[in-house]
Write a protein that holds these residues in place. Structure first.
Motif, PDB file in Angstrom:
ATOM      1  N   ALA A 221       0.332   1.830 -18.425  1.00 12.93           N
ATOM      2  CA  ALA A 221      -0.508   0.494 -17.780  1.00 12.93           C
ATOM      3  C   ALA A 221       0.530  -0.588 -17.290  1.00 12.93           C
ATOM      4  N   GLN A 222       1.390  -0.868 -18.194  1.00 10.25           N
ATOM      5  CA  GLN A 222       2.499  -1.848 -17.956  1.00 10.25           C
ATOM      6  C   GLN A 222       3.510  -1.352 -16.705  1.00 10.25           C
ATOM      7  N   ALA A 223       3.456  -0.119 -16.889  1.00  8.91           N
ATOM      8  CA  ALA A 223       4.479   0.546 -15.820  1.00  8.91           C
ATOM      9  C   ALA A 223       3.918   0.503 -14.400  1.00  8.91           C
ATOM     10  N   ALA A 224       2.564   0.613 -14.481  1.00  9.12           N
ATOM     11  CA  ALA A 224       1.643   0.731 -13.277  1.00  9.12           C
ATOM     12  C   ALA A 224       1.555  -0.847 -12.686  1.00  9.12           C
ATOM     13  N   LYS A 225       1.570  -1.807 -13.557  1.00  8.29           N
ATOM     14  CA  LYS A 225       1.546  -3.056 -13.108  1.00  8.29           C
ATOM     15  C   LYS A 225       2.754  -3.433 -12.382  1.00  8.29           C
ATOM     16  N   ARG A 226       3.973  -3.120 -12.851  1.00  9.03           N
ATOM     17  CA  ARG A 226       5.031  -3.546 -12.441  1.00  9.03           C
ATOM     18  C   ARG A 226       5.270  -2.641 -11.143  1.00  9.03           C
ATOM     19  N   SER A 227       4.899  -1.577 -10.904  1.00 10.31           N
ATOM     20  CA  SER A 227       5.038  -0.938  -9.580  1.00 10.31           C
ATOM     21  C   SER A 227       3.914  -1.635  -8.455  1.00 10.31           C
ATOM     22  N   LEU A 228       2.838  -1.961  -8.974  1.00  5.22           N
ATOM     23  CA  LEU A 228       1.850  -2.586  -7.980  1.00  5.22           C
ATOM     24  C   LEU A 228       2.260  -3.764  -7.592  1.00  5.22           C
ATOM     25  N   ALA A 229       2.949  -4.728  -8.671  1.00  2.00           N
ATOM     26  CA  ALA A 229       3.599  -6.007  -8.439  1.00  2.00           C
ATOM     27  C   ALA A 229       4.540  -6.070  -7.504  1.00  2.00           C
ATOM     28  N   ARG A 230       5.316  -5.068  -7.251  1.00  2.00           N
ATOM     29  CA  ARG A 230       6.362  -4.809  -6.329  1.00  2.00           C
ATOM     30  C   ARG A 230       5.888  -4.264  -5.023  1.00  2.00           C
ATOM     31  N   TRP A 231       4.418  -3.682  -4.837  1.00  2.00           N
ATOM     32  CA  TRP A 231       3.809  -3.255  -3.703  1.00  2.00           C
ATOM     33  C   TRP A 231       2.902  -4.590  -3.189  1.00  2.00           C
ATOM     34  N   ALA A 232       2.466  -5.371  -4.037  1.00  2.00           N
ATOM     35  CA  ALA A 232       1.877  -6.633  -3.763  1.00  2.00           C
ATOM     36  C   ALA A 232       2.742  -7.499  -2.864  1.00  2.00           C
ATOM     37  N   ALA A 233       2.024  -8.392  -1.860  1.00  2.00           N
ATOM     38  CA  ALA A 233       2.608  -8.892  -0.983  1.00  2.00           C
ATOM     39  C   ALA A 233       1.592  -9.712   0.118  1.00  2.00           C
ATOM     40  N   PRO A 234       2.051 -10.938   0.504  1.00  2.00           N
ATOM     41  CA  PRO A 234       1.073 -11.975   1.224  1.00  2.00           C
ATOM     42  C   PRO A 234       0.513 -11.107   2.470  1.00  2.00           C
ATOM     43  N   GLY A 235      -0.609 -10.949   2.387  1.00  2.00           N
ATOM     44  CA  GLY A 235      -1.381 -10.402   3.561  1.00  2.00           C
ATOM     45  C   GLY A 235      -1.529  -8.648   3.160  1.00  2.00           C
ATOM     46  N   ARG A 236      -1.018  -8.355   1.930  1.00  2.00           N
ATOM     47  CA  ARG A 236      -1.760  -7.066   1.678  1.00  2.00           C
ATOM     48  C   ARG A 236      -3.120  -6.987   1.268  1.00  2.00           C
ATOM     49  N   ARG A 237      -3.992  -5.878   1.757  1.00  2.00           N
ATOM     50  CA  ARG A 237      -5.135  -5.672   1.625  1.00  2.00           C
ATOM     51  C   ARG A 237      -5.599  -4.344   1.259  1.00  2.00           C
ATOM     52  N   LEU A 238      -6.502  -4.246   0.400  1.00  2.00           N
ATOM     53  CA  LEU A 238      -6.842  -2.904  -0.045  1.00  2.00           C
ATOM     54  C   LEU A 238      -8.388  -2.781   0.155  1.00  2.00           C
ATOM     55  N   GLU A 239      -8.843  -1.730   0.674  1.00  2.00           N
ATOM     56  CA  GLU A 239     -10.086  -1.433   1.230  1.00  2.00           C
ATOM     57  C   GLU A 239     -10.845  -1.015   0.184  1.00  2.00           C
ATOM     58  N   LEU A 240     -12.184  -1.502   0.070  1.00  2.00           N
ATOM     59  CA  LEU A 240     -13.030  -1.165  -1.028  1.00  2.00           C
ATOM     60  C   LEU A 240     -14.168  -0.966  -0.386  1.00  2.00           C
ATOM     61  N   PRO A 241     -14.857   0.646  -0.090  1.00  2.00           N
ATOM     62  CA  PRO A 241     -15.935   0.863   0.328  1.00  2.00           C
ATOM     63  C   PRO A 241     -17.106   0.974  -0.661  1.00  2.00           C
ATOM     64  N   LEU A 242     -18.213   0.470  -0.459  1.00  2.00           N
ATOM     65  CA  LEU A 242     -19.065   0.192  -1.430  1.00  2.00           C
ATOM     66  C   LEU A 242     -20.512   0.654  -0.693  1.00  2.00           C
ATOM     67  N   ARG A 243     -21.477   0.905  -1.719  1.00  2.00           N
ATOM     68  CA  ARG A 243     -22.843   1.455  -0.946  1.00  2.00           C
ATOM     69  C   ARG A 243     -23.810   0.566  -1.848  1.00  2.00           C
ATOM     70  N   ARG A 244     -24.803   0.267  -0.876  1.00  2.00           N
ATOM     71  CA  ARG A 244     -25.905  -0.569  -1.269  1.00  2.00           C
ATOM     72  C   ARG A 244     -27.304   0.178  -1.249  1.00  2.00           C
ATOM     73  N   VAL A 245     -28.010   0.701  -1.956  1.00  2.00           N
ATOM     74  CA  VAL A 245     -29.152   1.312  -2.156  1.00  2.00           C
ATOM     75  C   VAL A 245     -30.413   0.693  -2.451  1.00  2.00           C
ATOM     76  N   VAL A 246     -31.182   0.414  -1.642  1.00  2.00           N
ATOM     77  CA  VAL A 246     -32.471  -0.477  -1.916  1.00  2.00           C
ATOM     78  C   VAL A 246     -33.792   0.622  -1.832  1.00  2.00           C
ATOM     79  N   ALA A 247     -34.489   0.720  -3.097  1.00  2.00           N
ATOM     80  CA  ALA A 247     -35.574   1.655  -3.295  1.00  2.00           C
ATOM     81  C   ALA A 247     -36.762   0.976  -3.871  1.00  2.00           C
ATOM     82  N   ASP A 248     -38.039   1.434  -3.500  1.00  2.00           N
ATOM     83  CA  ASP A 248     -39.141   0.911  -4.122  1.00  2.00           C
ATOM     84  C   ASP A 248     -39.821   1.954  -4.995  1.00  2.00           C
ATOM     85  N   LEU A 249     -40.715   1.473  -5.885  1.00  2.00           N
ATOM     86  CA  LEU A 249     -41.366   2.251  -6.781  1.00  2.00           C
ATOM     87  C   LEU A 249     -42.740   2.503  -6.242  1.00  2.00           C
ATOM     88  N   PRO A 250     -43.378   3.660  -5.637  1.00  2.00           N
ATOM     89  CA  PRO A 250     -44.505   4.017  -5.186  1.00  2.00           C
ATOM     90  C   PRO A 250     -45.495   3.111  -5.663  1.00  2.00           C
TER      91      PRO A 250
END
Length: 259
Positions: A221-250
């Protein structure tokens, strides 16, 4: 990993990281919680926030007869610290609510990880009144652009992980079908791609901590944080696709709780 091992992992994880999902979503361009709460504004009756965590949807539904339920004492303490309530400590597979007592159930990012899922869905059906609404927010595996795919490959490579080993992967893009099979009437099934600002070492560290990875060692985990810290930069964006499901009880439901 069986259900018991998974529950032990989840319990320890949320004890150590209360409010972690809300913190991660604070990096998003717009609030996923606001999107989730939209169909529940103005709902009559109690709104049950299932596995509420730090209870971020409470702020989105200030006028609702809202109650948050979670099994994690640490998450509930964080919700209370933020002035959100009322709160009840209980598991999603044994809800302390009467038959047909809720007008709506809100499920933010929890259905892919709650076990046993069939019992959780049965409990949601039990506590919802006929015609009541379930609004669920889940991660989606689809919707990433090519650059979004590359971004997540970069993140997972840093963590030396192929995927998050959720117990209910079918409760992501297949959630609508699951709910239909469980007796719900699906009103809408929508996907939306949010973007996370990974523009600092702190944001990179939060991203690494926010993923469910039971086999992740502290050293990795610490190694990953160091690696991702080097990748991070102003303007860096990571897409996060989410799904919203709305359902009713009959509405064609038993008029009283079955014996």
């Amino acid at each position: 990993m069986d259900d018991e091992d998974w529950r032990r992992f989840i319990t320890a994880y949320h004890h150590e990281h209360p409010g972690i999902t809300e913190q991660l979503f604070s990096l998003a361009d717009t609030s996923p919680y606001a999107w989730l709460a939209e169909p529940l504004v103005g709902v009559e009756g109690a709104v049950l926030d299932l596995a509420c965590g730090s209870a971020p949807t409470r702020d989105q539904l200030p006028d609702a007869d809202w109650v948050g339920i979670d099994l994690s004492a640490a998450e509930l303490a964080e919700a209370a610290r933020r002035g959100r309530g009322p709160l009840v400590r209980a598991g999603a597979d044994a809800l302390p609510m009467a038959f047909a007592s809720a007008g709506a159930v809100c499920a933010a990012m929890c259905l892919p990880v709650l076990t046993p899922l069939p019992q959780v869905l049965a409990e949601i059906r039990r506590v919802l009144r006929p015609g009541g609404t379930l609004a669920a927010l889940v991660p989606s595996q689809s919707g990433l652009s090519p650059s979004g795919v590359l971004g997540w490959l970069r993140v997972m490579a840093a963590l030396r992980a192929v995927r998050q080993p959720w117990p209910n992967p079918q409760a992501r893009d297949g959630l609508a079908a699951l709910l239909r099979d469980a007796g719900f009437r699906v009103r809408c099934d929508q996907r939306r791609v949010f973007t996370l600002a990974i523009d600092s070492a702190d944001a990179a560290a939060l991203l690494a901590e926010a993923l469910y990875l039971p086999g992740l060692t502290a050293r990795r985990a610490q190694a990953a944080k160091r690696s991702l810290a080097r990748w991070a930069a102003p303007g860096r964006r990571l897409e996060l696709p989410l799904r919203r499901v709305v359902a009713d009880l009959p509405t064609e439901q038993p008029s009283q709780e079955p014996r």
